[in-house]
Design a protein around this motif. Sequence first.
Motif, PDB file in Angstrom:
ATOM      1  N   PHE A  94       0.953  -1.137   0.095  1.00  0.00           N
ATOM      2  CA  PHE A  94      -0.070   0.010   0.007  1.00  0.00           C
ATOM      3  C   PHE A  94       0.915   1.326  -0.039  1.00  0.00           C
ATOM      4  N   GLU A  95       1.594   1.119   1.020  1.00  0.00           N
ATOM      5  CA  GLU A  95       2.594   2.552   1.105  1.00  0.00           C
ATOM      6  C   GLU A  95       3.430   2.807  -0.433  1.00  0.00           C
ATOM      7  N   ASP A  96       4.048   1.540  -0.828  1.00  0.00           N
ATOM      8  CA  ASP A  96       4.835   1.667  -2.195  1.00  0.00           C
ATOM      9  C   ASP A  96       4.033   2.257  -3.133  1.00  0.00           C
ATOM     10  N   GLU A  97       2.955   1.619  -3.277  1.00  0.00           N
ATOM     11  CA  GLU A  97       1.759   2.075  -4.343  1.00  0.00           C
ATOM     12  C   GLU A  97       1.524   3.582  -4.331  1.00  0.00           C
ATOM     13  N   GLN A  98       1.371   4.084  -2.980  1.00  0.00           N
ATOM     14  CA  GLN A  98       0.973   5.661  -2.784  1.00  0.00           C
ATOM     15  C   GLN A  98       2.379   6.301  -3.303  1.00  0.00           C
ATOM     16  N   ASN A  99       3.388   5.852  -2.916  1.00  0.00           N
ATOM     17  CA  ASN A  99       4.622   6.673  -3.198  1.00  0.00           C
ATOM     18  C   ASN A  99       4.781   6.484  -4.554  1.00  0.00           C
ATOM     19  N   THR A 100       4.601   5.457  -5.165  1.00  0.00           N
ATOM     20  CA  THR A 100       4.827   5.361  -6.799  1.00  0.00           C
ATOM     21  C   THR A 100       4.034   6.259  -7.590  1.00  0.00           C
ATOM     22  N   VAL A 101       2.660   6.577  -7.051  1.00  0.00           N
ATOM     23  CA  VAL A 101       1.856   7.432  -7.801  1.00  0.00           C
ATOM     24  C   VAL A 101       2.400   8.620  -7.605  1.00  0.00           C
ATOM     25  N   ASP A 102       2.937   9.390  -6.589  1.00  0.00           N
ATOM     26  CA  ASP A 102       3.780  10.730  -6.652  1.00  0.00           C
ATOM     27  C   ASP A 102       4.961  10.629  -7.620  1.00  0.00           C
ATOM     28  N   LEU A 103       5.744   9.736  -7.350  1.00  0.00           N
ATOM     29  CA  LEU A 103       7.011   9.400  -8.610  1.00  0.00           C
ATOM     30  C   LEU A 103       6.468   9.450  -9.861  1.00  0.00           C
ATOM     31  N   TYR A 104       5.679   8.629 -10.312  1.00  0.00           N
ATOM     32  CA  TYR A 104       4.834   8.652 -11.766  1.00  0.00           C
ATOM     33  C   TYR A 104       4.241  10.080 -12.213  1.00  0.00           C
ATOM     34  N   ASN A 105       3.682  10.599 -11.180  1.00  0.00           N
ATOM     35  CA  ASN A 105       3.074  12.120 -11.569  1.00  0.00           C
ATOM     36  C   ASN A 105       4.185  12.802 -12.005  1.00  0.00           C
ATOM     37  N   LYS A 106       5.282  12.945 -11.023  1.00  0.00           N
ATOM     38  CA  LYS A 106       6.409  13.834 -11.279  1.00  0.00           C
ATOM     39  C   LYS A 106       7.087  13.523 -12.573  1.00  0.00           C
ATOM     40  N   MET A 107       7.237  12.145 -12.707  1.00  0.00           N
ATOM     41  CA  MET A 107       7.914  11.805 -14.136  1.00  0.00           C
ATOM     42  C   MET A 107       7.069  12.240 -15.414  1.00  0.00           C
ATOM     43  N   ALA A 108       5.793  12.184 -15.154  1.00  0.00           N
ATOM     44  CA  ALA A 108       4.681  12.863 -16.273  1.00  0.00           C
ATOM     45  C   ALA A 108       4.982  14.275 -16.392  1.00  0.00           C
ATOM     46  N   ASP A 109       5.141  14.687 -15.424  1.00  0.00           N
ATOM     47  CA  ASP A 109       5.299  16.422 -15.415  1.00  0.00           C
ATOM     48  C   ASP A 109       6.564  16.460 -16.250  1.00  0.00           C
ATOM     49  N   ARG A 110       7.724  15.905 -16.075  1.00  0.00           N
ATOM     50  CA  ARG A 110       9.105  15.961 -16.589  1.00  0.00           C
ATOM     51  C   ARG A 110       9.254  15.387 -17.965  1.00  0.00           C
ATOM     52  N   ALA A 111       8.256  14.365 -18.400  1.00  0.00           N
ATOM     53  CA  ALA A 111       8.600  13.536 -19.458  1.00  0.00           C
ATOM     54  C   ALA A 111       8.924  14.503 -20.767  1.00  0.00           C
ATOM     55  N   PRO A 112       9.821  13.649 -21.642  1.00  0.00           N
ATOM     56  CA  PRO A 112      10.415  14.412 -22.638  1.00  0.00           C
ATOM     57  C   PRO A 112       9.457  14.508 -23.802  1.00  0.00           C
ATOM     58  N   ASP A 113       8.264  13.915 -23.895  1.00  0.00           N
ATOM     59  CA  ASP A 113       7.223  14.098 -24.874  1.00  0.00           C
ATOM     60  C   ASP A 113       5.785  13.675 -24.410  1.00  0.00           C
TER      61      ASP A 113
END
Length: 141
Positions: A94-113
Amino acid sequence: MYSGGSNKEELNKFIRDLEKAINGEYSAIECYERMADQASNEKERNQILEIRRDEIKHFEQFLMLYTAITGRSHPPVVTEECPGNYRLALLAAFEDEQNTVDLYNKMADRAPDSSTRRMFRRAALDEQHHAVWFLSYLTVR
């Protein structure tokens, strides 16, 4: 090799986060297989296996993206321990999935395309969905 519009420093940070994402998905795939074997009933087991299939899909997408960006492969490693106790494994998941949501949203914000942004937004939604399932197994008993 990928030639996105990001500057080199931003792209290197994105690649490091992508390596973290690949390793995280790989760790989850390994852990969720063990968790499914410990599930308290067949419905729960099947749901954990469905979550695992999502993680495999993310893992494969991220590996392909990594190769497209860097021109090389990334050998995944397990970076997160999976507790042997089922309840502790659910809490960790549960905790890992929640943290991963944050990581993936930040990566989406910085994604190259735009297609990479969409991929990470979709993965973030999947991870949030997984977190809800794991939370339900922790609380609805």
